[in-house]
Design an enzyme around this catalytic site. Structure first.
Site, mmCIF file in Angstrom:
data_model
loop_
_atom_site.group_PDB
_atom_site.id
_atom_site.type_symbol
_atom_site.label_atom_id
_atom_site.label_comp_id
_atom_site.label_asym_id
_atom_site.label_seq_id
_atom_site.Cartn_x
_atom_site.Cartn_y
_atom_site.Cartn_z
ATOM 1 N N HIS A 298 26.223 59.130 55.697
ATOM 2 C CA HIS A 298 26.005 58.511 54.374
ATOM 3 C C HIS A 298 25.755 57.014 54.574
ATOM 4 O O HIS A 298 26.259 56.176 53.825
ATOM 5 C CB HIS A 298 27.223 58.719 53.476
ATOM 6 C CG HIS A 298 27.618 60.137 53.270
ATOM 7 N ND1 HIS A 298 26.950 60.990 52.425
ATOM 8 C CD2 HIS A 298 28.631 60.870 53.812
ATOM 9 C CE1 HIS A 298 27.538 62.184 52.432
ATOM 10 N NE2 HIS A 298 28.550 62.138 53.271
ATOM 11 N N SER B 225 27.887 65.362 57.411
ATOM 12 C CA SER B 225 28.902 64.438 56.893
ATOM 13 C C SER B 225 30.116 64.412 57.821
ATOM 14 O O SER B 225 29.989 63.992 58.966
ATOM 15 C CB SER B 225 29.266 64.829 55.455
ATOM 16 O OG SER B 225 30.058 63.850 54.834
ATOM 17 N N GLU C 63 21.658 59.901 54.341
ATOM 18 C CA GLU C 63 21.749 61.241 53.781
ATOM 19 C C GLU C 63 20.420 61.984 53.936
ATOM 20 O O GLU C 63 19.356 61.378 53.988
ATOM 21 C CB GLU C 63 22.150 61.161 52.311
ATOM 22 C CG GLU C 63 23.570 60.630 52.123
ATOM 23 C CD GLU C 63 23.980 60.503 50.666
ATOM 24 O OE1 GLU C 63 23.134 60.756 49.783
ATOM 25 O OE2 GLU C 63 25.156 60.160 50.410
#
Length: 272
Positions: free
Chosen positions: A177, A135, A204
């Site tokens: 994401h 992330s 993801e």
């Protein structure tokens, strides 16, 4: 600049992960990272600076131990003074792998940027230590780091916000994401500034394992969207006004699922 080349040494893997990687049922990405770092001989250092949750470092420490890592530890770096501590640099220098957690990528850049910790991460990667980030930790591995922007499909003049990253690799810009948060427009906006950059949009539970020759393998349950602007014929970014949609002619786009490979230097995708 990317991690500096050191004569006779191969750069370690750079492994951006799209976030929300599977940690229990089928932790394929984290398991492969542990194996790369040496398995039972691995010494993995976790940098949870992006997260403001107190248990993030301990949680990943436990996960890596359960996956067979010989030694794991985490650095409680929460401000720039922490990122200058010699004992933390020393701990980093003993590791075979570095894992940067998710959270807020601006916490990473504002706390780590230009500090001995950031310099040591770059040096170690050049010496062969593998660096993974999930992330926010994925966004900062590149020289140009996406910090925010618009959702949707159509790129716009003000569609992305950028800041300097760690610069472990300087030829890509990473978004994470990707499919889940509908981020195609901001990645298109990022590559529209300069066709030197290759855009990687990571879903993801999906990672790019980028080796020292700048070739990566896709690992995980999602896909990586690759935006290649190297043959672009026109970008209207220079003439666009704030909020304008952009014209981008002759972009190339690939969707790469698990097992696919891509050579960043040659801009070529292939399957095994």
């Amino acid at each position: 600049m990317p991690s500096p080349d050191i004569k006779g040494q191969q750069r370690g893997y750079v492994i951006p992960i799209g976030g929300a990687e599977e940690k229990i049922d089928n932790p394929e990405i984290l398991k492969k990272f542990v194996e790369l770092c040496g398995g039972s001989d691995a010494d993995i250092c976790i940098v949870p600076t992006a997260s403001q949750l107190e248990d993030t470092g301990e949680r990943y420490q436990k996960i890596f131990k359960e996956l067979g890592a010989g030694n794991t530890h985490w650095l409680p770096i929460s401000d720039r003074n922490d990122a200058k501590k010699e004992e933390y640099v020393t701990q980093l220098e003993s590791c075979t792998g570095i894992f940067i957690t998710g959270g807020n990528q601006l916490r990473l850049s504002t706390i780590l940027g230009g500090t001995p910790i950031a310099q040591t991460i770059r040096k170690l990667n050049a010496q062969g230590v593998h660096v993974a980030g999930t992330s926010a930790g994925a966004a900062i591995v590149s020289q140009h780091m996406i910090t925010g922007g618009n959702t949707g499909i159509v790129p716009t003049e003000d569609g992305v916000n950028l800041a300097p990253g760690l610069g472990l690799i300087n030829t890509i810009v990473v978004d994470q994401h990707f499919n889940e948060r509908n981020r195609l427009s901001r990645l298109l906006s990022a590559v529209s500034y300069n066709p030197f950059l290759l855009g990687l949009g990571l879903d993801e539970d999906t990672a790019a394992f980028i080796d020292g020759d700048n070739e990566f393998t896709v690992v995980g349950s999602g896909a990586i969207t690759v935006i290649d602007p190297s043959d672009i014929e026109h970008s209207s970014m220079a003439e666009a006004r704030s909020g304008d949609a952009l014209t981008l002619l002759n972009l190339k786009l690939h969707i790469l699922a698990s097992g696919s490979r891509y050579n960043i230097n040659d801009r070529k995708a292939f399957i095994e």
